[in-house]
Design a protein around this motif. Structure first.
Motif, short mmCIF file in Angstrom:
data_model
loop_
_atom_site.label_atom_id
_atom_site.label_comp_id
_atom_site.label_asym_id
_atom_site.label_seq_id
_atom_site.Cartn_x
_atom_site.Cartn_y
_atom_site.Cartn_z
N ASP A 1 24.00 13.19 32.39
CA ASP A 1 24.09 13.22 30.93
C ASP A 1 25.39 12.58 30.46
O ASP A 1 25.41 11.80 29.50
CB ASP A 1 24.02 14.66 30.42
CG ASP A 1 22.60 15.20 30.42
OD1 ASP A 1 21.67 14.39 30.25
OD2 ASP A 1 22.42 16.42 30.58
N SER B 1 15.28 9.82 23.78
CA SER B 1 16.21 10.71 24.48
C SER B 1 15.50 11.95 25.00
O SER B 1 15.80 12.43 26.10
CB SER B 1 17.35 11.12 23.54
OG SER B 1 18.19 10.03 23.25
N VAL C 1 26.62 18.68 24.78
CA VAL C 1 26.64 20.14 24.82
C VAL C 1 25.22 20.70 24.76
O VAL C 1 24.87 21.63 25.53
CB VAL C 1 27.49 20.70 23.66
CG1 VAL C 1 27.36 22.22 23.58
CG2 VAL C 1 28.96 20.32 23.84
N PHE C 2 24.40 20.13 23.90
CA PHE C 2 23.03 20.62 23.76
C PHE C 2 22.23 20.42 25.04
O PHE C 2 21.60 21.36 25.56
CB PHE C 2 22.34 19.91 22.59
CG PHE C 2 20.87 20.21 22.48
CD1 PHE C 2 20.44 21.41 21.96
CD2 PHE C 2 19.92 19.29 22.91
CE1 PHE C 2 19.08 21.70 21.86
CE2 PHE C 2 18.57 19.57 22.82
CZ PHE C 2 18.15 20.79 22.29
N PHE C 3 22.24 19.19 25.57
CA PHE C 3 21.47 18.90 26.78
C PHE C 3 21.98 19.72 27.97
O PHE C 3 21.20 20.23 28.78
CB PHE C 3 21.53 17.41 27.11
CG PHE C 3 20.68 16.57 26.20
CD1 PHE C 3 19.43 16.99 25.80
CD2 PHE C 3 21.14 15.34 25.73
CE1 PHE C 3 18.65 16.23 24.95
CE2 PHE C 3 20.36 14.57 24.88
CZ PHE C 3 19.12 15.01 24.49
N SER C 4 23.31 19.86 28.07
CA SER C 4 23.88 20.62 29.19
C SER C 4 23.48 22.09 29.10
O SER C 4 23.16 22.72 30.13
CB SER C 4 25.41 20.49 29.19
OG SER C 4 25.81 19.16 29.41
N ALA C 5 23.48 22.63 27.89
CA ALA C 5 23.10 24.04 27.71
C ALA C 5 21.64 24.26 28.08
O ALA C 5 21.30 25.25 28.76
CB ALA C 5 23.36 24.46 26.27
N VAL C 6 20.78 23.33 27.66
CA VAL C 6 19.36 23.47 27.99
C VAL C 6 19.13 23.32 29.49
O VAL C 6 18.37 24.09 30.10
CB VAL C 6 18.52 22.44 27.21
CG1 VAL C 6 17.05 22.51 27.63
CG2 VAL C 6 18.65 22.68 25.72
N HIS C 7 19.80 22.35 30.11
CA HIS C 7 19.69 22.18 31.56
C HIS C 7 20.16 23.44 32.29
O HIS C 7 19.53 23.88 33.26
CB HIS C 7 20.53 20.99 32.03
CG HIS C 7 19.86 19.66 31.80
ND1 HIS C 7 18.60 19.37 32.24
CD2 HIS C 7 20.30 18.54 31.17
CE1 HIS C 7 18.27 18.14 31.90
NE2 HIS C 7 19.30 17.61 31.25
N ASN D 1 17.90 7.24 28.56
CA ASN D 1 18.84 8.06 27.81
C ASN D 1 19.88 7.20 27.09
O ASN D 1 20.28 7.49 25.97
CB ASN D 1 19.54 9.05 28.74
CG ASN D 1 20.05 10.27 27.99
OD1 ASN D 1 19.58 10.59 26.90
ND2 ASN D 1 21.01 10.96 28.56
N GLY E 1 28.08 16.50 20.73
CA GLY E 1 27.07 17.51 20.41
C GLY E 1 25.82 17.37 21.26
O GLY E 1 25.25 18.37 21.72
N MET E 2 25.39 16.13 21.49
CA MET E 2 24.22 15.90 22.34
C MET E 2 24.50 16.35 23.77
O MET E 2 23.63 16.95 24.43
CB MET E 2 23.85 14.42 22.32
CG MET E 2 23.32 13.93 20.99
SD MET E 2 23.02 12.13 20.96
CE MET E 2 21.72 11.99 22.21
#
Length: 402
Positions: free
Chosen positions: A340, A293, A386-392, A25, A383-384
């Protein structure tokens, strides 16, 4: 309790899983952040803020071949090679072109006289114009009319001044070298002749450009002058066009111009090709970093999934004891967010450090380089995250619910 559970979950992740995800990552995120900043900086570095024509405009002309020259010399050709209306419309509608316009030329005689080095000089001259939207000038002063006493603003190519200073002045000896600031103070008189009429207009240089090799005056002024002094039976041919690339299909635009044999005028060609190449390299780096990533992201997803499966009975027991699914999911979500966050923080620091070496290249190319700064790096990293956390979050809640 949730923090304790998160720590226990992190402890249960094998060293190989932990190191693999974090390393992958960090590498992927660093490449992405470097690529994004390089892309943003290259998009602005090649735009010369000191030029009269800014942004990454390019100027093209129709091809002139030996056959064309021979036909013109023998009278089998109507005149200089020019764009047809069909060509202008086709080029303007290309996907790689955001905006396009023609150069208007004077189809009457133009002379310019000025005082320099104690002597008065007069020379044959030509003037052209482009729409105001292509100019990086104070448009309030970029205006003139035939029936007013206002001074006509003029833009000169820097190459002309270089020829005067380093060729004409050196060979003649009676003409002093002159800087840009002093040129702007020299009064010029323009003499227009045509249709049996003659007019004199005061002019002054207001700017310089190295984008195109022509002398520019306001378009409204030139249109009025052509109507008064120009021959309506012999309109000036459209010999050049100015294009603003859209950035959507730069390679396609270059291929189209190459296939048509169109000639680039000025330095816009080099800047455009460098920008196109740099953007392509930066985008390639961004895509590679994104792939790395994503692989790291799926590695963590698999690891968390295995932990949830391993603790399925414990999770079910906690739910039976009165804990909500949200409370049971929280430790897994916290564990993924911590990993993350650590990866992206390290990647951000590493990207900003490594970019210093790349920035030196841009400074060498343009000493007045002013980059976009670290803000874009932090914004993309946030932004990355927030995106990864939301998907997780969505994946963990869905798995625990099932």
């Amino acid at each position: 309790m949730n923090r304790l559970l998160a720590k226990l979950l992190l402890a249960k992740l094998s060293a190989f899983q932990f190191a693999g995800f974090v390393a992958a990552n960090i590498i992927g995120a660093t490449i992405i952040l470097l690529g994004v900043r390089a892309y943003a900086d290259f998009s602005t570095t090649m735009e010369d803020p000191q030029g009269a024509i800014a942004n990454n405009y390019i100027v093209i002309a129709p091809p002139v071949s030996t056959v064309t020259t021979a036909m013109q010399a023998t009278g089998f050709n109507d005149g200089p090679k020019s764009f047809t209306e069909e060509e202008i419309e086709e080029i303007s509608s290309l996907e790689g072109v955001e905006d396009a316009a023609i150069f208007r030329s004077a189809n009457f005689k133009v002379n310019a006289s000025f005082a320099l080095g104690g002597s008065r000089w007069e020379t044959v001259m030509f003037v052209e114009s482009v729409p105001d939207r292509f100019l990086d000038l104070d448009l309030d002063s970029w205006t003139a009319s035939l029936d007013s006493e206002t001074t006509v603003p003029v833009v000169l190519p820097k190459a002309y001044l270089n020829v005067l200073n380093y060729a004409v002045s050196a060979s003649r000896g009676d003409i002093p070298q002159i800087g840009e600031g002093l040129v702007k103070t020299v009064p010029i008189t323009l003499r227009f002749r045509g249709q049996g009429m003659e007019g004199f207009y005061s002019a002054r240089v207001v700017g310089f450009t190295d984008r195109i090799n022509t002398i520019l005056v306001p378009e409204d002024f030139l249109i009025a002058a052509v109507k008064k002094y120009g021959d309506p039976k012999a309109p000036a041919p459209v010999s050049r066009m100015i294009l603003k690339p859209s950035g959507k299909d730069d390679n396609g635009l270059l291929e189209y111009l190459a296939e048509g044999g169109y000639v680039f005028d000025g330095s816009g060609q080099d800047s455009f090709k460098v920008v196109t190449l740099a953007k392509g390299i930066a985008l390639f780096a961004i895509v590679q970093g994104l792939l790395i990533s994503l692989l790291a992201f799926f590695l963590l997803v698999v690891s968390i999934h295995l932990l949830i499966e391993k603790n399925r009975e414990k999770n079910a027991s906690l739910i039976m004891l009165g804990y909500t699914r949200r409370e049971v999911s929280k430790p897994y979500i916290m564990a993924s967010m911590v990993l993350d966050a650590v990866s992206l923080i390290v990647a951000t620091i590493l990207a900003n450090f490594l970019y210093r070496f790349f920035e030196r290249i841009l400074v060498n190319y343009n000493p007045e380089f002013a980059g976009t700064g670290t803000g874009i790096v932090f914004a993309v990293a946030a932004g990355m995250f927030v995106f990864f956390s939301a998907v997780h979050y969505l994946l963990v809640r869905s798995q625990v619910k099932s």
